[in-house]
Write an enzyme that holds these catalytic residues in place. Structure first.
Site, short mmCIF file in Angstrom:
data_model
loop_
_atom_site.label_atom_id
_atom_site.label_comp_id
_atom_site.label_asym_id
_atom_site.label_seq_id
_atom_site.Cartn_x
_atom_site.Cartn_y
_atom_site.Cartn_z
N TYR A 1 -1.24 2.25 -1.36
CA TYR A 1 -1.06 0.90 -1.91
C TYR A 1 0.24 0.21 -1.45
O TYR A 1 1.10 0.82 -0.86
CB TYR A 1 -1.26 0.83 -3.41
CG TYR A 1 -0.38 1.64 -4.36
CD1 TYR A 1 0.86 2.12 -4.03
CD2 TYR A 1 -0.85 1.86 -5.66
CE1 TYR A 1 1.62 2.82 -4.96
CE2 TYR A 1 -0.09 2.56 -6.59
CZ TYR A 1 1.13 3.03 -6.23
OH TYR A 1 1.87 3.70 -7.15
N GLU A 2 0.27 -1.08 -1.72
CA GLU A 2 1.34 -1.97 -1.23
C GLU A 2 1.53 -1.82 0.27
O GLU A 2 2.64 -1.71 0.78
CB GLU A 2 2.65 -1.73 -2.00
CG GLU A 2 2.53 -2.22 -3.45
CD GLU A 2 3.86 -2.59 -4.07
OE1 GLU A 2 4.74 -3.11 -3.37
OE2 GLU A 2 4.00 -2.37 -5.28
#
Lengths: 386, 262
Positions: free
Chosen positions: A363-364
């Site tokens: 994620y990110e």
């Protein structure tokens, strides 16, 4: 451990986050992992301890706008539980767009309760067909007088359903491509704004991950963040700034696993002596510890650079996220190996740590995207020298 | 309402070891903590302050390093701290300690309530709280598990945790209440509280400041002294008699006679 020459205030933040996490999250983490119960109890404790506003200026109710302090706290919380750690950090991700691009009025309205920890924030960028390729966003916001009508679905939004304040990226002019995206602040409870079911995840299971569903959701133009068309800039600047936080989560998870591996190696007796006396184990622990310290040094240095006011930190922020999350994955898996069969059992916390670690590579910005960013930045830097 | 909380800095018993030769605690290198029951007392005081307003003053008697324990209570939310410290206090027993604290409390002036932990985990006497009440000539309510204050009518209502039953009593202001562990869960410090604690000033009172009578102070002022500390042997398991009722009674009477009780 390396001496990072922390100030008295930084030590205070670190020790308090450690104390609160150990007292409030440690006894519950296995249960929360099993049931997926949202860790409100831990969040309330962070709120009471004034730990929720570390990255927010004092005039907005925070504790001095320090990415470094925020990383210290995120690391200590994640060291105990990755799920609680991301819940804590996702509120910073969701509110950073307001801090960076909000008007005074928007900041004064939304930031103080987030700084106090009485309200959570969430960031809505990802969609089913727009992950790494954020330009594929299909959620639209159509102008209608003083209002925008939002339609579309955001996917896998951390703190979705639990947060009160959402920053959402939607297309206001598809013909302009990336320049046609706009960021909005949407409050929970706005008509036409609902949530999907809580996702059943591999790790960070107590954190809430839901769809944000917009069906003719009407928001006033005063809810626009920055200007119309600035949506991607808002998203990219936000992610640059919060990326060291993911690094800190990963360092925390890795340190937690290393702590467990060392403790176990000293207790476990085989061949008539603790396995910590075996060189095979010592070498594993040595590699694990060295990687964790290197990852921490990279995260801390990046956070300090940002706090010192440097404008261009995309490269180190990506490097910190990339290296720390790869380290977390490797170290947690190695910790399972040190614990052997016990490590594979849910009675011991390291298998959970490995499940929690995996998401930090995704994620990110996946680690492949981070490598793209780093590669591009290197070429850009080199070209500028000539 | 104005509340005074008496605390004691004690060695962290989870880390403490016993010297096998002298049977006393090895205190060197052992971290100090606030006596856990005293943290319950601080929490109770903070809850009352939140509800009724007023001020919480925390007081301790001890060496200069006991200021750390006081600061930890400021980080929890207490308002002021007082360290009663003087070489003359060294070696005080519970009689001299409660005298010294009561003199300091007199010096501090107006208060509605004094809260203490029921006992300290190092000495385990449970005498200092009641001692303070006696020196001050005010009521004492020990082993409080619930505490409500009624500032308008200047009284407290306390549920006491006794061995078999709980007892509810009322007492007028000012009085001493001692807290048991089951009373509450002490709050953790906050960052803003810790910042405040760092800057907060410790008021230090000496023997002269509290106008204490020197003959009541320290080792010389202590009527008791510890001769020996030992762990009493655990009570041996009883004997279970079996058989028909008449048979058992017969055996039992035989045993009582054997011991020349009857």
């Amino acid at each position: 451990m390396l001496d990072y020459l922390l100030t008295e205030e930084q030590i205070m933040v670190r020790d308090l986050a450690r104390k609160v996490a150990r007292e409030k999250a440690l006894p519950k983490r296995a249960e929360w992992d099993e049931t997926g119960e949202f860790p409100w109890e831990a969040l309330k404790a962070f709120s009471d301890a004034d730990l929720c506003g570390l990255y927010i200026p004092e005039e907005l109710g925070g504790f001095g706008q320090s990415v470094f302090n925020f990383c210290l706290a995120t690391e200590e919380i994640s060291r105990v539980c990755g799920g609680v750690g991301v819940t804590f950090a996702a509120s910073a991700l969701g509110s950073t767009p307001i801090l960076l691009f909000g008007t005074d009025e928007q900041k004064k309205k939304y930031m103080p309760p987030i700084a106090k920890g009485t309200k959570l924030a969430a960031f809505g960028l990802t969609e089913a067909n727009a992950g790494s390729d954020a330009a594929g966003i299909e959620t639209v916001a159509k102008k209608d007088g003083d209002y925008f009508i939002i339609n579309g679905t955001k996917q896998w939004i951390t703190n979705g359903g639990e947060a009160e304040t959402y920053t959402v990226i939607a297309m206001t002019d598809k013909s302009k491509g990336p320049r046609g995206a706009t960021a909005f602040i949407v409050e929970k409870g706005t008509p036409g704004f609902t949530f999907g079911k809580k996702e059943n995840k591999m790790g960070i299971r107590c954190s809430a991950t839901r769809e944000l569903v917009f069906q003719d959701c009407k928001v006033h133009k005063s809810q626009v963040l920055g200007r119309e068309g600035m949506g991607f800039i808002v998203a990219m600047k936000t992610l640059d700034l919060t990326r060291p936080g993911i690094g800190a989560q990963a360092v925390g998870i890795a340190q937690g696993a290393l702590d467990e591996a060392i403790k176990y190696a000293r207790e476990r007796v085989q061949f008539g002596k603790p396995i910590s006396s075996l060189q095979a184990i010592q070498h594993m622990l040595a590699d694990m510890a060295t990687s964790v310290e290197a990852a921490r040094a990279l995260v801390y240095a990046t956070a300090r650079m940002i706090d010192a006011g440097h404008k261009d930190y995309t490269l180190p922020a990506s490097e910190a996220k990339l290296f720390a999350s790869d380290t977390a994955m490797k170290v947690t898996i190695d910790a399972i190996q040190v614990l052997g069969g016990y490590g594979y059992m849910k009675e011991y916390p390291v298998e959970k740590m490995a499940r929690d670690a995996k998401i930090t590579q995704i994620y990110e910005g996946t680690n492949q995207i981070q490598r793209n960013q780093i590669g591009l930045a290197l070429i850009k830097e080199s070209a500028q020298k000539k | 309402m104005d509340i005074i909380v008496c605390i004691k800095q004690v060695p962290d018993t989870t880390e403490v070891k016993i010297n096998p030769e002298t049977n006393t605690l090895i205190r060197e290198g052992v971290p100090s903590i606030i006596n856990p029951f005293d943290e319950n007392a601080v929490e109770a005081a903070l809850v009352l302050k939140e509800k009724h307003g007023g001020k919480v003053t925390v007081i301790t008697m001890g060496p200069p390093q006991a200021a750390e324990a006081l600061k930890a209570t400021i980080a929890m939310g207490a308002d002021e701290m007082v360290l009663v410290s003087d070489r003359a206090f060294a070696g005080s027993d519970t009689w001299a300690t409660s005298y010294t604290l009561s003199q300091a409390i007199k010096k501090l002036g107006n208060f509605d309530l004094i809260l203490c932990g029921k006992q300290a985990i190092d000495g385990d006497t449970a005498q200092v709280g009641p001692g303070i009440a006696e020196w001050l000539g005010i009521p004492q309510v020990t082993f409080a598990v619930k505490l409500e204050a009624d500032p308008a009518n200047k009284k407290v209502k306390v549920e006491r945790m006794l061995e078999e039953i709980n007892e509810i009593v009322e007492a007028p202001f000012p009085c001493v209440v001692t807290a048991v562990k089951q009373m509450n869960i002490p709050r953790l410090p906050s960052l803003k509280g810790m910042m405040r604690a760092k800057k907060a000033e410790v008021k230090i009172l000496s023997a002269q400041d509290i106008e204490a009578d020197p003959k009541n102070l320290g080792l010389n002022g202590s009527p008791t002294s510890v001769v020996r500390i030992f762990t009493p042997p655990p009570r041996g398991g009883g004997e279970v008699l079996t058989g028909e009722a008449g048979e058992i009674v017969g055996k039992l009477i035989g045993k009582i006679k054997d011991r020349k009780i009857i």
